[in-house]
Design an enzyme around this catalytic site. Sequence first.
Site, PDB file in Angstrom:
ATOM      1  N   ARG A 176      67.323 121.345 -51.871  1.00  0.00           N
ATOM      2  CA  ARG A 176      66.416 121.815 -50.824  1.00  0.00           C
ATOM      3  C   ARG A 176      67.183 122.817 -49.971  1.00  0.00           C
ATOM      4  O   ARG A 176      68.359 122.619 -49.653  1.00  0.00           O
ATOM      5  CB  ARG A 176      65.952 120.656 -49.942  1.00  0.00           C
ATOM      6  CG  ARG A 176      64.873 119.778 -50.561  1.00  0.00           C
ATOM      7  CD  ARG A 176      63.535 120.516 -50.699  1.00  0.00           C
ATOM      8  NE  ARG A 176      62.476 119.667 -51.226  1.00  0.00           N
ATOM      9  CZ  ARG A 176      62.184 119.539 -52.508  1.00  0.00           C
ATOM     10  NH1 ARG A 176      62.890 120.182 -53.425  1.00  0.00           N
ATOM     11  NH2 ARG A 176      61.180 118.766 -52.901  1.00  0.00           N
ATOM     12  N   GLU A 192      60.946 128.529 -46.951  1.00  0.00           N
ATOM     13  CA  GLU A 192      60.169 129.085 -48.067  1.00  0.00           C
ATOM     14  C   GLU A 192      58.744 129.412 -47.621  1.00  0.00           C
ATOM     15  O   GLU A 192      58.177 128.641 -46.847  1.00  0.00           O
ATOM     16  CB  GLU A 192      60.136 128.072 -49.210  1.00  0.00           C
ATOM     17  CG  GLU A 192      61.522 127.859 -49.777  1.00  0.00           C
ATOM     18  CD  GLU A 192      61.561 126.788 -50.874  1.00  0.00           C
ATOM     19  OE1 GLU A 192      60.501 126.373 -51.368  1.00  0.00           O
ATOM     20  OE2 GLU A 192      62.679 126.384 -51.221  1.00  0.00           O
ATOM     21  N   HIS A 239      62.156 128.841 -56.330  1.00  0.00           N
ATOM     22  CA  HIS A 239      61.909 127.388 -56.406  1.00  0.00           C
ATOM     23  C   HIS A 239      61.176 127.003 -57.703  1.00  0.00           C
ATOM     24  O   HIS A 239      60.036 126.527 -57.670  1.00  0.00           O
ATOM     25  CB  HIS A 239      61.118 126.900 -55.176  1.00  0.00           C
ATOM     26  CG  HIS A 239      61.307 125.442 -54.912  1.00  0.00           C
ATOM     27  ND1 HIS A 239      61.250 124.874 -53.668  1.00  0.00           N
ATOM     28  CD2 HIS A 239      61.565 124.408 -55.767  1.00  0.00           C
ATOM     29  CE1 HIS A 239      61.442 123.571 -53.748  1.00  0.00           C
ATOM     30  NE2 HIS A 239      61.636 123.254 -55.036  1.00  0.00           N
TER      31      HIS A 239
HETATM   32  C1  GLV Z   1      60.899 119.982 -56.513  1.00  0.00           C
HETATM   33  O1  GLV Z   1      61.541 120.647 -55.768  1.00  0.00           O
HETATM   34  C2  GLV Z   1      60.821 118.560 -56.437  1.00  0.00           C
HETATM   35  O2  GLV Z   1      61.312 117.947 -55.472  1.00  0.00           O
HETATM   36  O3  GLV Z   1      60.249 117.975 -57.352  1.00  0.00           O
END
Ligand code: GLV
Length: 325
Positions: free
Chosen positions: A233, A262, A280
Amino acid sequence: MARVVVTRRLPEGGVDPLLAAGHDVAENEGDVAFSQPELCAAAADADAMVCLLTDRVDAEVLAAGAGRLRVVANVAVGHDNIDVAAATERGVAVCNTPGVLDETTADLAFLLILAASRLAGDAERDVRAGRWPGWGILQYLGRDVHGATLGLVGFGRIGQAVARRASGFGMNVVHHTRRDTGLPGYVATLDELLAASDVVSLHVPLTPATHHLLDADRLARLRPTAVLVNTARGPVVDEEALAEALESGRLFAAGLDVYEREPEVHPRLLAAPRTVLLPHIGSASQATRTRMARVACEGVVAVLRGDQPPNLVSAGSSTSRGDGS
Ligand code: GLV
């Protein structure tokens, strides 16, 4: 028959478990996230909600669902976008999608390890822009991945899947977690791991304890030849400090799939040298995203039936389970 709201379009077949269980499924047909007022309105009119990491399911949304909403299932393994404490307080169960995206996300992390180490981002941009003058022995001199030490921060399912790939590439793998794993390669402190690694890859969930885990001080502990990869993250890394380290050459390269705000990407990171930036897409394979949608929906079906699904983050009571990271 319960009413289940799905906040954004899911891959084909994703909502099948809900349909098979006979629920009334209200899908947001658009691939655009609901606004906060729309999310509140959706929560107010549903027994269950299937949401995405772009939805902020905060105390206000949960309050809007009070009295009816029984379960929120995030189509993601991370659930930092959901106020789990507020959900628990209101007796709302929370589910996620552990286990089904580990290998796909580890593939992407490894892609970034390779691409950032070998300066593939800069090189590709130059080819496309017509800036490549032809082969040169001094061009795009990256760092070897084989023989390098990979430091994994977090050693849950995804971290371990990255470790398996790294062994195949001839890397020496070490890891750090807050609790001693008792496994080979365990390093007791994060600072020690950062100082000993050629490549550092982050695999921790975002929590108050991991927010800016890699701040300016920690980034300064990395070797100037080191490569940093983040597929966890964005807020785990202080982006401003990272941009500074890249610009000044105190860090060799970075590969990022996630960002602090984001879809905004820090302008200094956009301009930083030796940086590979992805939008992402860690779990973004067709098969995995479909599985994730199904697993989230299966969690909803189980909770509505009164069962405890394996992907329960919090039962909406005192029983709660982690995400395995
Ligand atoms: C994606 O970032 C997730 O947490 O599945």
